[in-house]
Design a protein around this motif. Structure first.
Motif, short mmCIF file in Angstrom:
data_model
loop_
_atom_site.label_atom_id
_atom_site.label_comp_id
_atom_site.label_asym_id
_atom_site.label_seq_id
_atom_site.Cartn_x
_atom_site.Cartn_y
_atom_site.Cartn_z
N THR A 144 -37.96 -36.02 89.41
CA THR A 144 -38.85 -34.86 89.36
C THR A 144 -40.10 -35.09 88.54
OG1 THR A 144 -37.74 -33.92 87.43
CG2 THR A 144 -36.92 -33.25 89.63
N GLY A 145 -40.07 -36.14 87.71
CA GLY A 145 -41.20 -36.37 86.82
C GLY A 145 -41.22 -35.41 85.64
N SER A 146 -40.13 -34.71 85.44
CA SER A 146 -40.03 -33.75 84.34
C SER A 146 -38.85 -34.14 83.45
CB SER A 146 -39.80 -32.35 84.90
OG SER A 146 -39.55 -31.44 83.85
N ASP A 147 -39.07 -34.12 82.16
CA ASP A 147 -38.00 -34.48 81.23
C ASP A 147 -37.87 -33.42 80.14
OD1 ASP A 147 -35.97 -35.86 80.02
OD2 ASP A 147 -37.27 -37.30 79.01
N ASP A 148 -37.92 -32.18 80.55
CA ASP A 148 -37.83 -31.12 79.55
C ASP A 148 -36.40 -30.60 79.40
OD1 ASP A 148 -37.40 -29.59 81.81
OD2 ASP A 148 -39.27 -28.47 81.67
N PHE A 149 -36.23 -29.64 78.57
CA PHE A 149 -34.92 -29.06 78.28
C PHE A 149 -34.22 -28.58 79.55
CE2 PHE A 149 -32.46 -25.18 77.37
CZ PHE A 149 -31.43 -25.75 76.63
N SER A 150 -34.97 -28.02 80.48
CA SER A 150 -34.33 -27.46 81.67
C SER A 150 -33.63 -28.52 82.52
CB SER A 150 -35.34 -26.68 82.52
OG SER A 150 -36.26 -27.55 83.13
N VAL A 151 -34.10 -29.76 82.48
CA VAL A 151 -33.44 -30.84 83.22
C VAL A 151 -32.07 -31.14 82.62
CG1 VAL A 151 -33.57 -33.30 83.78
CG2 VAL A 151 -35.57 -31.85 84.09
N ARG A 152 -32.00 -31.21 81.29
CA ARG A 152 -30.71 -31.43 80.62
C ARG A 152 -29.78 -30.24 80.84
NH1 ARG A 152 -34.31 -32.55 76.67
NH2 ARG A 152 -33.45 -31.01 75.24
N GLN A 153 -30.36 -29.06 80.82
CA GLN A 153 -29.58 -27.85 81.05
C GLN A 153 -28.99 -27.85 82.47
OE1 GLN A 153 -32.00 -24.32 80.88
NE2 GLN A 153 -30.27 -23.01 80.36
N LEU A 154 -29.79 -28.19 83.45
CA LEU A 154 -29.32 -28.26 84.83
C LEU A 154 -28.20 -29.29 84.96
CD1 LEU A 154 -29.38 -27.65 87.85
CD2 LEU A 154 -31.23 -29.33 88.05
N ALA A 155 -28.38 -30.46 84.39
CA ALA A 155 -27.34 -31.49 84.47
C ALA A 155 -26.03 -30.98 83.89
CB ALA A 155 -27.79 -32.76 83.74
N ARG A 156 -26.10 -30.31 82.75
CA ARG A 156 -24.87 -29.78 82.13
C ARG A 156 -24.22 -28.75 83.04
NH1 ARG A 156 -24.36 -28.40 75.96
NH2 ARG A 156 -24.66 -30.65 76.00
#
Length: 189
Positions: A144-156
């Motif tokens: 996605t080219g995005s490495d913010d908190f929401s990416v980690r949140q989605l993975a979890r």
């Protein structure tokens, strides 16, 4: 991929003998009623050989280890067909696993039921999924080219779905419902 060398073939055969013996014994008597010594004996190996091949112990004999899941999750995201969103690719991948798989064999269904009904197996299965959080977040970030908190949140959130939805009366429907909610929160993925 089939092991090519003699040593690799022997290792693979030993792993399969151990895993097969464990599955048979667990389905016959229940997970908690079988010892690693009985599994090793059934597979005609030593207990030390069992732990050399399955350092995770009895649980790993049924569920494997995290590396397979990480590789599969990574492939599901990176190798998804053009036009398929990340969330759809992850849903499609999970829909072929354990209690969600509509094409599972009778033995696979019995094993999935055993995992859900056995606290030690269910805890181990959950830890295998949630242990992939960093890897999945990295892959989503790359895609996605995005490495913010929401990416980690989605993975979890995605990695908690197998444990939550897998224990519902209709696991495939619960899986679909969970991903429908995730798609509302992350519509572009």
């Amino acid at each position: 991929m089939t092991p090519t060398g003699r040593r690799e073939r022997k290792k693979a055969a030993t792993r399969e003998a151990l895993a097969g013996a464990a599955r048979r014994l667990f389905l016959e008597r229940g997970f908690d009623q079988v010892t690693v010594a009985e599994i090793a004996d059934e597979a005609d190996t030593a207990v030390s050989t069992l732990f050399a091949h399955f350092p995770g112990g009895k649980e790993a004999l049924v569920l494997g280890d995290r590396s397979e899941r990480e590789q599969s999750l990574t492939a599901a995201v990176r190798e998804r067909p053009e036009g398929v969103t990340i969330l759809q690719a992850l849903h499609d991948f999970l829909a072929t696993r354990g209690p969600f798989d509509p094409d599972s064999t009778r033995q696979d269904t019995r094993l999935a039921d055993l995992v859900v009904a056995t606290p030690a197996l269910r805890t181990y299965a959950r830890s295998l999924w949630t242990g992939c959080e960093t890897t999945l977040a990295q892959v989503i970030a790359e895609e996605t080219g995005s490495d913010d908190f929401s990416v980690r949140q989605l993975a979890r959130y995605v990695l908690e779905v197998p444990d939550l939805a897998g224990t519902e009366p209709d696991p495939p429907a619960a899986l679909a419902a969970a991903f429908a909610r995730l798609k509302l929160a992350w519509p572009g993925l």
